[in-house]
Design an enzyme around this catalytic site. Structure first.
Site, PDB file in Angstrom:
ATOM      1  N   GLU A  42      26.825  12.614  -6.326  1.00 56.92           N
ATOM      2  CA  GLU A  42      27.932  13.385  -5.761  1.00 56.92           C
ATOM      3  C   GLU A  42      28.301  12.831  -4.386  1.00 56.92           C
ATOM      4  O   GLU A  42      27.430  12.498  -3.573  1.00 56.92           O
ATOM      5  CB  GLU A  42      27.498  14.846  -5.636  1.00 56.92           C
ATOM      6  CG  GLU A  42      28.547  15.781  -5.058  1.00 56.92           C
ATOM      7  CD  GLU A  42      28.059  17.214  -4.955  1.00 56.92           C
ATOM      8  OE1 GLU A  42      28.908  18.124  -4.908  1.00 56.92           O
ATOM      9  OE2 GLU A  42      26.826  17.445  -4.926  1.00 56.92           O
ATOM     10  N   LYS A 129      35.644  19.309  -8.426  1.00 57.94           N
ATOM     11  CA  LYS A 129      34.687  20.414  -8.447  1.00 57.94           C
ATOM     12  C   LYS A 129      35.430  21.743  -8.436  1.00 57.94           C
ATOM     13  O   LYS A 129      36.207  22.036  -7.524  1.00 57.94           O
ATOM     14  CB  LYS A 129      33.767  20.301  -7.231  1.00 57.94           C
ATOM     15  CG  LYS A 129      32.504  21.124  -7.303  1.00 57.94           C
ATOM     16  CD  LYS A 129      31.580  20.742  -6.143  1.00 57.94           C
ATOM     17  CE  LYS A 129      30.211  21.365  -6.295  1.00 57.94           C
ATOM     18  NZ  LYS A 129      29.315  20.938  -5.194  1.00 57.94           N
ATOM     19  N   CYS A 163      26.957  19.174  -9.454  1.00 59.13           N
ATOM     20  CA  CYS A 163      26.003  19.968  -8.675  1.00 59.13           C
ATOM     21  C   CYS A 163      25.916  21.413  -9.199  1.00 59.13           C
ATOM     22  O   CYS A 163      25.667  21.630 -10.378  1.00 59.13           O
ATOM     23  CB  CYS A 163      26.365  19.897  -7.192  1.00 59.13           C
ATOM     24  SG  CYS A 163      24.958  20.204  -6.086  1.00 59.13           S
TER      25      CYS A 163
END
Length: 307
Positions: A42, A129, A163
């Protein structure tokens, strides 16, 4: 068999050119090792500013914090920029499909984005995200359903969830329904508990799971970059824990902590098919008469011009 790689390395924070150059070198190394897919952490290009508050508290902003944000923006990339073009060229040159975590700049907003890059097609997908975690919301915008992209590779369909989005059951279900066979999880979570989540997803989705996290220390950041809050590892801001897991939950490579490395594994793609004798979360083990999921994949534009 399909050979894959998970890259566990330190980014070059706030320096898109240098981070891209490092990525090009790592893609070349992965290609020379015979892997056809490489998964990076990430925010590998742009940086993950762990422990930094950008001078904020409730109701307060500071000029030094704004200046730090300006530096962060300066290290980001645009999808049509030179850094992404270089990544696509490296993918093509070395024959490696790439999942790359970047800080993307779109207008005046930053997004934590995973790019999916094909040797033949360049950037064939992206995922912004959906739900930045905690203080990430200060510096990153929210993605929408239009970027739940996947990438087809010779080894199967690749999808990416970033994540702590992996703790969102409905997002995982959407990815399973898209037919993801290789589930990529770039992350900044270096805790041992992350491994349990990755194994659960492998078993739940009957997918291969490839998770990549940086190993990075305080001295990788500029000397004047503020880290206002102590992190558990002291000067080690992230300690890795990257891993490759089979649909059975078997760990094929890793986890590795506290050192840079590239994990490799040969994936037997038939293992996914065999595992569905037991379980299919969106098929014979689902109950659509009781539970259904609707996914809105329309772009959530704030301004629309209509003629």
């Amino acid at each position: 068999m399909y050979k894959v790689a998970v890259v566990q390395a330190a980014a070059v924070p706030f320096d898109a050119d240098a981070a891209t150059r490092r990525s090009e070198q790592l893609i070349a190394e992965v290609g020379a090792a015979g892997a056809e897919l490489a998964v990076f952490p990430e925010a590998f290009i742009g940086g993950y500013p762990k422990g930094t508050s950008f001078g904020t508290a409730i109701g307060i902003r500071t000029e030094p914090g704004r200046a730090e944000y300006e530096r962060y923006v300066g290290g980001s990339v645009t999808l049509d920029g030179p850094e992404v073009a270089r990544l696509a060229a490296a993918s093509a040159e070395h024959g490696v499909h790439v999942v790359m975590g970047v800080i993307e700049r779109l207008g005046n907003t930053l997004y934590c984005t995973a790019l999916m890059i094909s040797p033949e097609g360049g950037v064939v997908g992206k995922h912004r995200k959906l739900m930045p975690t905690g203080s990430e919301r200060l510096v990153w915008g929210f993605g929408d359903g239009s970027t739940l992209d996947t990438m087809d590779t010779p080894g199967g369909r690749v999808g990416t969830v970033l994540c702590w989005e992996n703790y969102m059951p409905l997002l995982r279900q959407a990815m399973y329904a898209k037919g993801v066979q290789i589930y990529c999880a770039p992350t900044a979570d270096d805790r041992p508990t992350w491994q349990s989540t990755m194994q659960h997803i492998a078993i739940e989705g009957r997918t291969f799971v490839l998770s990549s996290c940086q190993v990075i220390t305080r001295d990788a950041f500029p000397d004047d970059h503020p880290v206002e809050h102590a992190v558990p590892g002291g000067d080690t801001l992230m300690r890795g824990g990257s891993v490759i897991i089979a649909p059975s939950g078997e760990v094929l490579a890793g986890p590795v902590f506290d050192e840079e490395t590239i994990l490799y594994a040969e994936l037997d793609m038939g293992a996914k098919t065999r595992s569905h004798l037991d379980f299919d979360a969106v098929g014979h083990y689902s109950r659509p008469d009781v539970f259904t999921l609707t996914v809105n994949e329309a772009p959530a534009d704030s301004v629309r011009f209509v003629r």
